[in-house]
Design a protein around this motif. Structure first.
Motif, PDB file in Angstrom:
ATOM      1  N   ARG A   1      61.831 170.727   6.010  1.00 23.16           N
ATOM      2  CA  ARG A   1      62.804 170.645   4.927  1.00 23.16           C
ATOM      3  C   ARG A   1      64.081 171.375   5.345  1.00 23.16           C
ATOM      4  NH1 ARG A   1      62.288 166.754   2.051  1.00 23.16           N
ATOM      5  NH2 ARG A   1      63.411 167.735   0.332  1.00 23.16           N
ATOM      6  N   VAL A   2      65.239 170.859   4.867  1.00 25.00           N
ATOM      7  CA  VAL A   2      66.544 171.423   5.234  1.00 25.00           C
ATOM      8  C   VAL A   2      67.277 171.850   3.969  1.00 25.00           C
ATOM      9  CG1 VAL A   2      68.786 170.965   6.289  1.00 25.00           C
ATOM     10  CG2 VAL A   2      66.707 170.054   7.342  1.00 25.00           C
ATOM     11  N   TYR A   3      67.787 173.080   3.962  1.00 25.97           N
ATOM     12  CA  TYR A   3      68.586 173.621   2.869  1.00 25.97           C
ATOM     13  C   TYR A   3      69.806 174.316   3.458  1.00 25.97           C
ATOM     14  CZ  TYR A   3      64.208 173.053   0.245  1.00 25.97           C
ATOM     15  OH  TYR A   3      63.067 172.544  -0.327  1.00 25.97           O
ATOM     16  N   ASP A   4      70.985 173.734   3.225  1.00 24.88           N
ATOM     17  CA  ASP A   4      72.237 174.353   3.678  1.00 24.88           C
ATOM     18  C   ASP A   4      72.178 174.753   5.151  1.00 24.88           C
ATOM     19  OD1 ASP A   4      73.260 174.138   1.083  1.00 24.88           O
ATOM     20  OD2 ASP A   4      72.369 176.061   0.519  1.00 24.88           O
ATOM     21  N   ASN A   5      71.787 173.801   5.988  1.00 23.94           N
ATOM     22  CA  ASN A   5      71.707 173.992   7.439  1.00 23.94           C
ATOM     23  C   ASN A   5      70.604 174.967   7.870  1.00 23.94           C
ATOM     24  OD1 ASN A   5      73.812 172.227   7.550  1.00 23.94           O
ATOM     25  ND2 ASN A   5      75.139 173.508   8.798  1.00 23.94           N
ATOM     26  N   ASN A   6      69.740 175.338   6.958  1.00 29.55           N
ATOM     27  CA  ASN A   6      68.554 176.114   7.307  1.00 29.55           C
ATOM     28  C   ASN A   6      67.344 175.196   7.265  1.00 29.55           C
ATOM     29  OD1 ASN A   6      69.690 178.806   7.610  1.00 29.55           O
ATOM     30  ND2 ASN A   6      70.041 178.744   5.409  1.00 29.55           N
ATOM     31  N   VAL A   7      66.608 175.156   8.357  1.00 33.11           N
ATOM     32  CA  VAL A   7      65.454 174.271   8.491  1.00 33.11           C
ATOM     33  C   VAL A   7      64.172 175.086   8.345  1.00 33.11           C
ATOM     34  CG1 VAL A   7      64.251 172.646  10.006  1.00 33.11           C
ATOM     35  CG2 VAL A   7      66.747 172.772  10.051  1.00 33.11           C
ATOM     36  N   TYR A   8      63.260 174.572   7.527  1.00 34.80           N
ATOM     37  CA  TYR A   8      61.961 175.227   7.328  1.00 34.80           C
ATOM     38  C   TYR A   8      60.864 174.256   7.748  1.00 34.80           C
ATOM     39  CZ  TYR A   8      64.660 178.545   4.588  1.00 34.80           C
ATOM     40  OH  TYR A   8      65.581 179.475   4.193  1.00 34.80           O
ATOM     41  N   ILE A   9      59.940 174.751   8.583  1.00 33.74           N
ATOM     42  CA  ILE A   9      58.852 173.915   9.083  1.00 33.74           C
ATOM     43  C   ILE A   9      57.522 174.517   8.628  1.00 33.74           C
ATOM     44  CG2 ILE A   9      57.673 173.049  11.134  1.00 33.74           C
ATOM     45  CD1 ILE A   9      60.331 172.953  12.548  1.00 33.74           C
ATOM     46  N   ALA A  10      56.783 173.743   7.824  1.00 35.55           N
ATOM     47  CA  ALA A  10      55.458 174.150   7.354  1.00 35.55           C
ATOM     48  C   ALA A  10      54.416 173.734   8.380  1.00 35.55           C
ATOM     49  CB  ALA A  10      55.158 173.506   5.998  1.00 35.55           C
ATOM     50  N   MET A  11      53.484 174.648   8.652  1.00 37.29           N
ATOM     51  CA  MET A  11      52.490 174.387   9.687  1.00 37.29           C
ATOM     52  C   MET A  11      51.080 174.660   9.203  1.00 37.29           C
ATOM     53  SD  MET A  11      54.546 175.807  13.057  1.00 37.29           S
ATOM     54  CE  MET A  11      55.610 177.001  12.224  1.00 37.29           C
ATOM     55  N   GLU A  12      50.148 173.886   9.742  1.00 35.00           N
ATOM     56  CA  GLU A  12      48.748 173.995   9.345  1.00 35.00           C
ATOM     57  C   GLU A  12      48.135 175.306   9.813  1.00 35.00           C
ATOM     58  OE1 GLU A  12      44.569 171.549   9.987  1.00 35.00           O
ATOM     59  OE2 GLU A  12      46.466 170.582  10.489  1.00 35.00           O
ATOM     60  N   ASP A  13      48.707 175.925  10.858  1.00 39.96           N
ATOM     61  CA  ASP A  13      48.126 177.162  11.377  1.00 39.96           C
ATOM     62  C   ASP A  13      48.664 178.400  10.658  1.00 39.96           C
ATOM     63  OD1 ASP A  13      50.629 177.140  12.451  1.00 39.96           O
ATOM     64  OD2 ASP A  13      50.006 177.618  14.502  1.00 39.96           O
ATOM     65  N   MET A  14      48.896 178.248   9.344  1.00 40.26           N
ATOM     66  CA  MET A  14      49.145 179.354   8.430  1.00 40.26           C
ATOM     67  C   MET A  14      50.470 180.077   8.675  1.00 40.26           C
ATOM     68  SD  MET A  14      45.264 180.883   8.032  1.00 40.26           S
ATOM     69  CE  MET A  14      45.160 181.423   9.736  1.00 40.26           C
ATOM     70  N   ARG A  15      51.556 179.311   8.748  1.00 39.24           N
ATOM     71  CA  ARG A  15      52.876 179.926   8.882  1.00 39.24           C
ATOM     72  C   ARG A  15      53.956 178.915   8.542  1.00 39.24           C
ATOM     73  NH1 ARG A  15      54.440 179.572  15.109  1.00 39.24           N
ATOM     74  NH2 ARG A  15      52.981 177.944  15.730  1.00 39.24           N
ATOM     75  N   ILE A  16      55.128 179.448   8.219  1.00 40.02           N
ATOM     76  CA  ILE A  16      56.333 178.660   8.025  1.00 40.02           C
ATOM     77  C   ILE A  16      57.415 179.294   8.894  1.00 40.02           C
ATOM     78  CG2 ILE A  16      58.119 177.957   6.386  1.00 40.02           C
ATOM     79  CD1 ILE A  16      55.931 178.210   4.194  1.00 40.02           C
ATOM     80  N   SER A  17      58.053 178.499   9.725  1.00 37.68           N
ATOM     81  CA  SER A  17      59.133 179.007  10.562  1.00 37.68           C
ATOM     82  C   SER A  17      60.456 178.437  10.098  1.00 37.68           C
ATOM     83  CB  SER A  17      58.903 178.648  12.033  1.00 37.68           C
ATOM     84  OG  SER A  17      57.855 179.434  12.579  1.00 37.68           O
ATOM     85  N   SER A  18      61.505 179.251  10.183  1.00 37.84           N
ATOM     86  CA  SER A  18      62.834 178.812   9.774  1.00 37.84           C
ATOM     87  C   SER A  18      63.803 178.892  10.938  1.00 37.84           C
ATOM     88  CB  SER A  18      63.342 179.649   8.596  1.00 37.84           C
ATOM     89  OG  SER A  18      63.549 180.991   8.981  1.00 37.84           O
ATOM     90  N   PHE A  19      64.773 177.978  10.919  1.00 38.16           N
ATOM     91  CA  PHE A  19      65.807 177.885  11.944  1.00 38.16           C
ATOM     92  C   PHE A  19      67.151 177.723  11.244  1.00 38.16           C
ATOM     93  CE2 PHE A  19      61.853 176.454  13.663  1.00 38.16           C
ATOM     94  CZ  PHE A  19      61.830 176.830  14.990  1.00 38.16           C
ATOM     95  N   THR A  20      68.189 178.313  11.814  1.00 37.12           N
ATOM     96  CA  THR A  20      69.546 178.155  11.303  1.00 37.12           C
ATOM     97  C   THR A  20      70.334 177.279  12.261  1.00 37.12           C
ATOM     98  OG1 THR A  20      69.490 180.326  10.247  1.00 37.12           O
ATOM     99  CG2 THR A  20      71.653 179.344  10.605  1.00 37.12           C
ATOM    100  N   CYS A  21      70.955 176.216  11.732  1.00 35.74           N
ATOM    101  CA  CYS A  21      71.634 175.226  12.570  1.00 35.74           C
ATOM    102  C   CYS A  21      73.150 175.353  12.430  1.00 35.74           C
ATOM    103  CB  CYS A  21      71.206 173.814  12.173  1.00 35.74           C
ATOM    104  SG  CYS A  21      69.420 173.531  12.332  1.00 35.74           S
ATOM    105  N   HIS A  22      73.834 175.320  13.568  1.00 32.81           N
ATOM    106  CA  HIS A  22      75.287 175.312  13.622  1.00 32.81           C
ATOM    107  C   HIS A  22      75.710 174.293  14.676  1.00 32.81           C
ATOM    108  CE1 HIS A  22      75.652 178.828  11.042  1.00 32.81           C
ATOM    109  NE2 HIS A  22      74.766 179.451  11.796  1.00 32.81           N
ATOM    110  N   GLN A  23      76.606 173.394  14.294  1.00 34.48           N
ATOM    111  CA  GLN A  23      77.112 172.364  15.197  1.00 34.48           C
ATOM    112  C   GLN A  23      75.953 171.603  15.819  1.00 34.48           C
ATOM    113  OE1 GLN A  23      79.815 174.516  17.784  1.00 34.48           O
ATOM    114  NE2 GLN A  23      81.479 174.333  16.312  1.00 34.48           N
ATOM    115  N   ASN A  24      75.747 171.719  17.128  1.00 27.15           N
ATOM    116  CA  ASN A  24      74.722 170.913  17.798  1.00 27.15           C
ATOM    117  C   ASN A  24      73.560 171.747  18.310  1.00 27.15           C
ATOM    118  OD1 ASN A  24      76.049 168.494  17.359  1.00 27.15           O
ATOM    119  ND2 ASN A  24      77.232 168.652  19.245  1.00 27.15           N
TER     120      ASN A  24
END
Length: 401
Positions: A155-178
């Motif tokens: 899921r993406v919110y204001d250029n922040n990406v959140y990835i839900a995973m089956e191995d009991m964690r959620i990781s987030s990434f911040t996107c700028h340009q490319n």
């Protein structure tokens, strides 16, 4: 739950699928299964009274296409409606970009020409720039900081990406340009099937967990957790399918959770049940909807061996829910039909995607159109152009001059 356990579960599931594939072929075997059902040796799911809120007064999401002339839809939904009703007015160009398939891919736009892709089958997370034709891998496979594995949803919110995973964690990434840079990981005590950002420090997580002998039904019977950035549970809500058989939970409780910031409501759905649930800011069920055009898939559960069949081949699934504008949700369903008159595995199924617009403020739904194909496909609208994932190959669709 660890990687070894997850792999063991996967191997067991493959074995069960193989076992039941032998019993699902041929009219004689179908009769045998029916006899087992009648004898009580096999139980067919879903069972109505076990479905969450089955007896609620549901609004009907109708399959017929209404007259949209007097309805003001967000531009992306209006363009999607035009395309579905007159695809000949648009041109389609292959991006020469491939994923594992339409069912295993999430796509979200960062702006009008750049989008991120998560291929959950391959655990491949990358960014693509339509203008340059360049793709950038954003995360390796693994369990370290910034790594991804056993991915379920992006899921993406204001250029922040959140990835839900089956191995009991959620990781987030911040996107700028490319590029996108790893930000943080939210640790959990259960598998994350879907994630929605509520505010800067609160997240809604659709959870999958195994009931233990000391399980508390009032807690484990709920499927959604509100957690902070440290993964600590703040609230729980949303009934799940009533079963203590973990093999059924893997299928029946798979779904999506969404949070609408402006309306401060939550949208919950289970992918192969024909319902959509709206919860208010107090986490109480406010509205529920039922899809009129829905082929209910079933599984056969064998109590003696705690095993189940794969989902029946003829079925409808709810595949996507995305918010459009300040009050609408785009909902995409896929109905798969198995042909009995062909021996060609490539031509044994046909697919129908139905696209709906749901007005979350007025509780009104509109069928935007449908697309039928021999290969499963999904359309992602954005600013008058579309990205289509057709059985794993990505295309750009634009209005012809």
């Amino acid at each position: 739950m660890n990687n070894a356990f997850l792999k063991t579960c996967g191997l067991l599931f493959v074995f069960i699928v193989f076992l039941f594939s032998c019993t699902n072929q041929g009219e004689g075997n179908s009769d045998m299964i029916q006899q087992e059902v009648e004898a009580g040796n096999v139980i067919e799911h879903p069972i109505e009274e076990k479905i969450p809120y089955y007896d609620n007064d549901h609004h009907l999401i109708k399959a017929n296409e209404p007259d949209l002339a007097d309805i003001t839809l967000p531009e992306d939904l209006e363009q999607l409606h035009l395309y579905l009703n007159d695809p000949s007015a648009y041109q389609q160009t292959s991006l020469e970009l491939f994923t594992s398939g339409s069912s295993n891919t999430d796509i979200a736009f960062l702006d009008h020409s750049v989008f991120v892709v998560l291929d959950t089958r391959a655990d491949n997370f990358f960014l693509y720039d339509v203008n340059s034709g360049q793709s950038t891998i954003l995360a390796p496979t693994g369990r370290g900081p910034g790594d991804i594995a056993y991915t379920e949803e992006m899921r993406v919110y204001d250029n922040n990406v959140y990835i839900a995973m089956e191995d009991m964690r959620i990781s987030s990434f911040t996107c700028h340009q490319n590029d996108c840079v790893y930000k943080e990981t939210i640790p959990l005590d259960y598998s994350a099937l879907s994630v929605a950002k509520v505010d800067s420090g609160l997240y809604a997580v659709l959870a999958l967990f195994l009931n233990q002998p000391d399980s508390e039904p009032e807690i484990d019977g709920k499927s959604v957790r509100l957690v902070n950035s440290q993964g600590k549970v703040q609230e729980i809500f949303g009934d799940s399918y009533k079963t203590d058989q973990w093999i059924l939970l893997f299928s029946i409780n798979d779904g999506m959770i969404r949070h609408h910031k402006e309306l401060n409501t939550y949208v919950l759905t289970y992918s192969w049940l024909p319902y959509l649930y709206i919860f208010d800011e107090n986490l109480a069920l406010a509205q529920s909807f039922r899809f009129e055009n829905f082929t209910q898939g079933t599984v056969h559960y064998m109590p003696a061996v705690s095993g189940s069949s794969p989902l029946s081949p003829n079925r409808t699934t709810i595949d996507r829910i995305d918010f459009m504008g300040d009050r609408y949700a785009l909902i995409v369903t896929t109905t798969r039909h198995q042909h009995d008159d062909t021996n060609d595995p490539e031509m044994s199924f046909s697919y129908r995607n139905d696209y709906y617009a749901l007005d979350l403020h007025a509780n009104e739904s509109y069928h935007l159109g449908a697309r039928e194909s021999e290969k499963k496909s999904t359309i992602y609208p954005n600013s008058g152009t579309f990205i289509m994932n057709k059985d794993g190959e990505l295309f750009q669709i634009e209005r012809a001059n």
